[in-house]
Every structure is written in structure tokens, then in C-alpha cells.
Write a protein that holds these residues in place. Structure first.
Motif, mmCIF file in Angstrom:
data_model
loop_
_atom_site.group_PDB
_atom_site.id
_atom_site.type_symbol
_atom_site.label_atom_id
_atom_site.label_comp_id
_atom_site.label_asym_id
_atom_site.label_seq_id
_atom_site.Cartn_x
_atom_site.Cartn_y
_atom_site.Cartn_z
ATOM 1 N N VAL A 130 0.834 -1.203 0.000
ATOM 2 C CA VAL A 130 0.000 0.000 0.000
ATOM 3 C C VAL A 130 0.867 1.252 0.000
ATOM 4 O O VAL A 130 0.587 2.219 -0.718
ATOM 5 C CB VAL A 130 -0.960 -0.011 1.207
ATOM 6 N N HIS A 131 1.945 1.246 0.780
ATOM 7 C CA HIS A 131 2.869 2.389 0.784
ATOM 8 C C HIS A 131 3.439 2.623 -0.609
ATOM 9 O O HIS A 131 3.559 3.769 -1.055
ATOM 10 C CB HIS A 131 4.006 2.147 1.777
ATOM 11 N N LEU A 132 3.808 1.535 -1.292
ATOM 12 C CA LEU A 132 4.389 1.656 -2.624
ATOM 13 C C LEU A 132 3.404 2.300 -3.591
ATOM 14 O O LEU A 132 3.753 3.227 -4.341
ATOM 15 C CB LEU A 132 4.812 0.276 -3.134
ATOM 16 N N ILE A 133 2.165 1.832 -3.599
ATOM 17 C CA ILE A 133 1.166 2.393 -4.516
ATOM 18 C C ILE A 133 0.916 3.862 -4.204
ATOM 19 O O ILE A 133 0.794 4.697 -5.110
ATOM 20 C CB ILE A 133 -0.133 1.569 -4.450
ATOM 21 N N ARG A 134 0.883 4.207 -2.935
ATOM 22 C CA ARG A 134 0.610 5.598 -2.558
ATOM 23 C C ARG A 134 1.778 6.530 -2.870
ATOM 24 O O ARG A 134 1.627 7.750 -2.828
ATOM 25 C CB ARG A 134 0.218 5.671 -1.082
ATOM 26 N N GLU A 135 2.937 5.980 -3.185
ATOM 27 C CA GLU A 135 4.047 6.803 -3.674
ATOM 28 C C GLU A 135 3.747 7.356 -5.064
ATOM 29 O O GLU A 135 4.337 8.349 -5.496
ATOM 30 C CB GLU A 135 5.337 5.981 -3.730
ATOM 31 N N PHE A 136 2.819 6.705 -5.789
ATOM 32 C CA PHE A 136 2.560 7.067 -7.187
ATOM 33 C C PHE A 136 1.234 7.784 -7.401
ATOM 34 O O PHE A 136 1.011 8.338 -8.482
ATOM 35 C CB PHE A 136 2.599 5.806 -8.063
ATOM 36 N N ALA A 137 0.354 7.754 -6.417
ATOM 37 C CA ALA A 137 -0.958 8.388 -6.591
ATOM 38 C C ALA A 137 -1.525 8.783 -5.235
ATOM 39 O O ALA A 137 -1.367 8.039 -4.256
ATOM 40 C CB ALA A 137 -1.923 7.440 -7.304
ATOM 41 N N PRO A 138 -2.197 9.912 -5.156
ATOM 42 C CA PRO A 138 -2.780 10.324 -3.871
ATOM 43 C C PRO A 138 -3.961 9.468 -3.431
ATOM 44 O O PRO A 138 -4.238 9.362 -2.239
ATOM 45 C CB PRO A 138 -3.208 11.781 -4.120
ATOM 46 N N TYR A 139 -4.681 8.852 -4.390
ATOM 47 C CA TYR A 139 -5.831 8.028 -4.043
ATOM 48 C C TYR A 139 -5.582 6.581 -4.467
ATOM 49 O O TYR A 139 -5.026 6.332 -5.546
ATOM 50 C CB TYR A 139 -7.106 8.549 -4.716
ATOM 51 N N PHE A 140 -6.022 5.671 -3.613
ATOM 52 C CA PHE A 140 -5.804 4.242 -3.854
ATOM 53 C C PHE A 140 -7.093 3.490 -3.547
ATOM 54 O O PHE A 140 -7.674 3.623 -2.472
ATOM 55 C CB PHE A 140 -4.667 3.727 -2.966
ATOM 56 N N ASP A 141 -7.553 2.690 -4.516
ATOM 57 C CA ASP A 141 -8.744 1.862 -4.346
ATOM 58 C C ASP A 141 -8.401 0.400 -4.604
ATOM 59 O O ASP A 141 -7.384 0.087 -5.242
ATOM 60 C CB ASP A 141 -9.856 2.278 -5.320
ATOM 61 N N VAL A 142 -9.245 -0.492 -4.118
ATOM 62 C CA VAL A 142 -9.110 -1.919 -4.408
ATOM 63 C C VAL A 142 -10.406 -2.393 -5.056
ATOM 64 O O VAL A 142 -11.503 -2.074 -4.581
ATOM 65 C CB VAL A 142 -8.819 -2.743 -3.139
ATOM 66 N N LEU A 143 -10.269 -3.143 -6.142
ATOM 67 C CA LEU A 143 -11.406 -3.724 -6.853
ATOM 68 C C LEU A 143 -11.463 -5.217 -6.532
ATOM 69 O O LEU A 143 -10.505 -5.946 -6.818
ATOM 70 C CB LEU A 143 -11.278 -3.516 -8.364
#
Length: 328
Positions: free
Chosen positions: A75-88
Motif C-alpha cells: 500500500v505504501h508503494l502504490i501511494r508513492e505514485f498516486a494520492p488516491y488508492f482503491d481496491v477492486l
């Protein structure tokens, strides 16, 4: 359906959800299953680098669980690239998959979507020996240990420190004290991870709601294999679940079914069926990471051999290597 056709579905899902979509699909085909593990992080990093400064990243996730520490780093890694993070979630996202969801701003679940409890089972050298397999150890579920002590207090009526100590000593006679210590560490760890993941959201929850979510996903579900529907996740556990539109749900399920078909998840991997002659080499895929930027597959490579010693007709299987391979 080949990857290039799946990529069109991934792109359409991204347009409907207004996000860059990355798929992380850990297959559960018998004998060649995969699980959430830290080796996926460099793979995800490559896919994230291919994105063009997205406002939102959505992780299309299917998993039965895995390493409980990986979600924190993922989750930390993904949030390095975008301010918003969702899971499908098209179907299953159990255990470590549910932990990933706790770090998301939104959890998009189809009608078949399922989450699970986050109470891990721990295995180390001090766990009880498996009587059917002396080289293996029996997993000890964290919540089972605490439920035993709660049973002694609440149903057995044991309240004095002396009697509680005796109940604990009875447990320690069956389970090594160091194994129990490891259980306690994991009890604290999973709650700490859940709290810290929830705090990564763009709009953090009030403390009371955080405690309710953590308690609900640990001791209040009573069974590790409890399947949490989207209605329960939203209304009872109070997770940030949203329901997809009819079109988005159809696409999510189509993508899920295509991964299932490509990984042949509906039937076990049977080495005897692929054996030709006395020796056959094989490659079988157990999972995928895909985005519009490419495809990575987790591949098992090995050899199936027929041996007539010490008994005729024996089949042996050797996995020579396994790991992620970039294909496109």
C-alpha cells in the motif's frame, strides 16, 4: 483470452472507475497455488512506473491470503505514485488481501465480492509436531489461543489469578511457551498493521470506527474461514465499500473469469496427465500482475518423471524454479 485482449478490459475498467488499474491475481489452483508475498513488490513497481502520474490507482485483487507484512509495504508503494488508492474485489480477497483493503480509500466489491478475517495462523519451530507428518508443524491460530483463555473466564467462571494461571499452564503443556509468545507477537502485530493501514487513508476514520473495524475483523467473527459479503463489510464492519455500476460489475467479473480460465483454476494440476514417456519438463503459471503497461506471470518450472524403483509406476515431481517473469 490472451493478455492483449484482457488489456482492453483493464483499460475500460480504468475509464469507468477513473483510475489506472493494476491486476494482482494470485491463483489458487491445487498444487500450483500462489499467495501474497514480498517478491511481488518489484513487479508492481515496474507497472507503477509505467503509469503517467495518475490521480487514482485501483488494484484489481484476487487472493486467498499470504504474508501479512506485505500489505503494509504494498500500500505504501502504490501511494508513492498516486494520492488516491482503491481496491477492486471481483470475488475473494482473504486475510492479507483484506489487510490490503484496509489501506484503500474505497473498496469496490461485486455481488460475489468477499473479504475475510485478519487473524493469522502462525507456524514456527516451537509449534506442536504434526502426528501425520513429523517434519511439519501444526499451525496455531492467534484468536484460538485468546478464545481459550476467554472460555476459561467467561464460560468456566474462572476469575482468580491462581485459577487463570493454572488454565494457562495447561495450555503451555500442550503448546511450547515460545510458540505462545509468537502467537502474542502476531496478535499485537496484526492489530498494529490494521490500524496503521487504516491511517493511510486520505480521510482517516474516527478512533471509535477504527477500533470497531479492527475488533470486527479479528475476535468478533469467530471463524477464520468466515466469508464477509459486501453488505456485511459496509453495514456491520463499516468499511469504505462501494458497489460498482452494472457495467463495471460485468467487466470486473469478465476479467476475473478470464484469469480463472487461463490459470485453469477449476481443476488441479495433475503431473501424471502431462507425463510423456519417462520424463517431461513443464512450465505452469500460478498468478499474474497485469496492467496496460504489460504482463508479469508467476511461473513454476519443473520435471515430471516416472520411476520404477523402489516400486513400479511411481511419479515424482521436482519444481526446479519458481518466480515472476515479465512477458510483455
Amino acid at each position: 483470452m490472451p493478455y492483449l485482449e484482457r488489456r482492453e478490459i483493464i483499460a475500460e475498467i480504468g475509464k469507468l472507475h477513473n483510475a489506472a488499474v493494476i491486476c494482482y491475481f494470485t491463483g489458487d489452483r491445487e498444487n500450483v497455488s500462489t499467495r501474497i508475498a514480498p517478491d511481488v513488490l518489484p513487479v508492481l513497481y515496474r507497472h507503477l512506473r509505467s503509469l503517467r502520474n495518475p490521480e487514482r490507482v485501483a488494484l484489481f485483487l484476487y487472493t486467498r491470503g499470504g504474508d501479512v507484512l506485505t500489505p503494509w509495504r504494498l500500500v505504501h508503494l502504490i501511494r508513492e505514485f498516486a494520492p488516491y488508492f482503491d481496491v477492486l474485489i471481483p470475488f475473494r480477497a482473504y486475510s492479507a488481501g483484506t489487510l490490503v483493503c484496509l489501506g484503500a480509500d474505497q473498496i469496490v466489491m461485486t455481488k460475489m465480492g468477499e473479504l475475510g478475517p485478519i487473524d493469522p495462523s502462525v507456524v514456527n519451530a516451537f509449534n506442536p509436531q504434526d502426528p501425520h507428518n513429523p517434519s511439519a508443524r501444526i499451525p496455531v491460530n492467534v484468536e484460538d489461543v485468546y478464545s481459550y483463555l476467554a472460555l476459561a473466564r467467561e464460560q468456566g467462571g474462572i476469575t482468580s489469578e491462581e485459577h487463570l494461571a493454572r488454565a494457562f499452564l495447561l495450555l503451555a503443556e500442550r503448546i511450547h511457551p515460545l510458540a505462545l509468545g509468537n502467537v502474542h507477537r502476531n496478535y499485537l502485530l496484526v492489530r498494529s498493521l490494521a490500524r496503521r493501514l487504516l491511517e493511510l487513508r486520505r480521510e482517516p476514520f474516527p478512533e471509535e470506527r477504527v477500533r470497531h473495524i479492527i475488533d470486527s475483523l479479528t475476535e468478533k467473527l469467530y471463524a477464520h474461514n468466515h466469508m464477509i459479503s459486501r453488505q456485511e463489510a459496509l453495514r456491520e464492519i463499516m468499511l469504505p465499500v462501494i458497489f460498482p455500476s452494472e457495467r463495471l460489475e460485468a467487466l470486473m467479473w469478465e476479467l476475473y473469469e478470464d484469469f480463472v480460465a487461463e490459470l485453469v483454476m477449476t481443476e488441479p494440476f495433475n503431473p501424471a496427465k502431462i507425463l510423456r514417456g519417462s520424463r517431461t519438463e513443464f512450465e505452469v503459471t500460478g498468478g499474474f500482475v497485469e496492467s496496460e503497461g504489460g504482463q508479469d506471470a508467476f511461473v513454476f518450472t519443473g520435471v515430471v518423471e516416472r520411476r520404477d524403483f523402489p516400486e513400479a509406476g511411481q511419479i515424482s515431481v521436482n519444481i526446479l524454479k519458481q518466480g515472476w517473469h515479465s512477458r510483455i
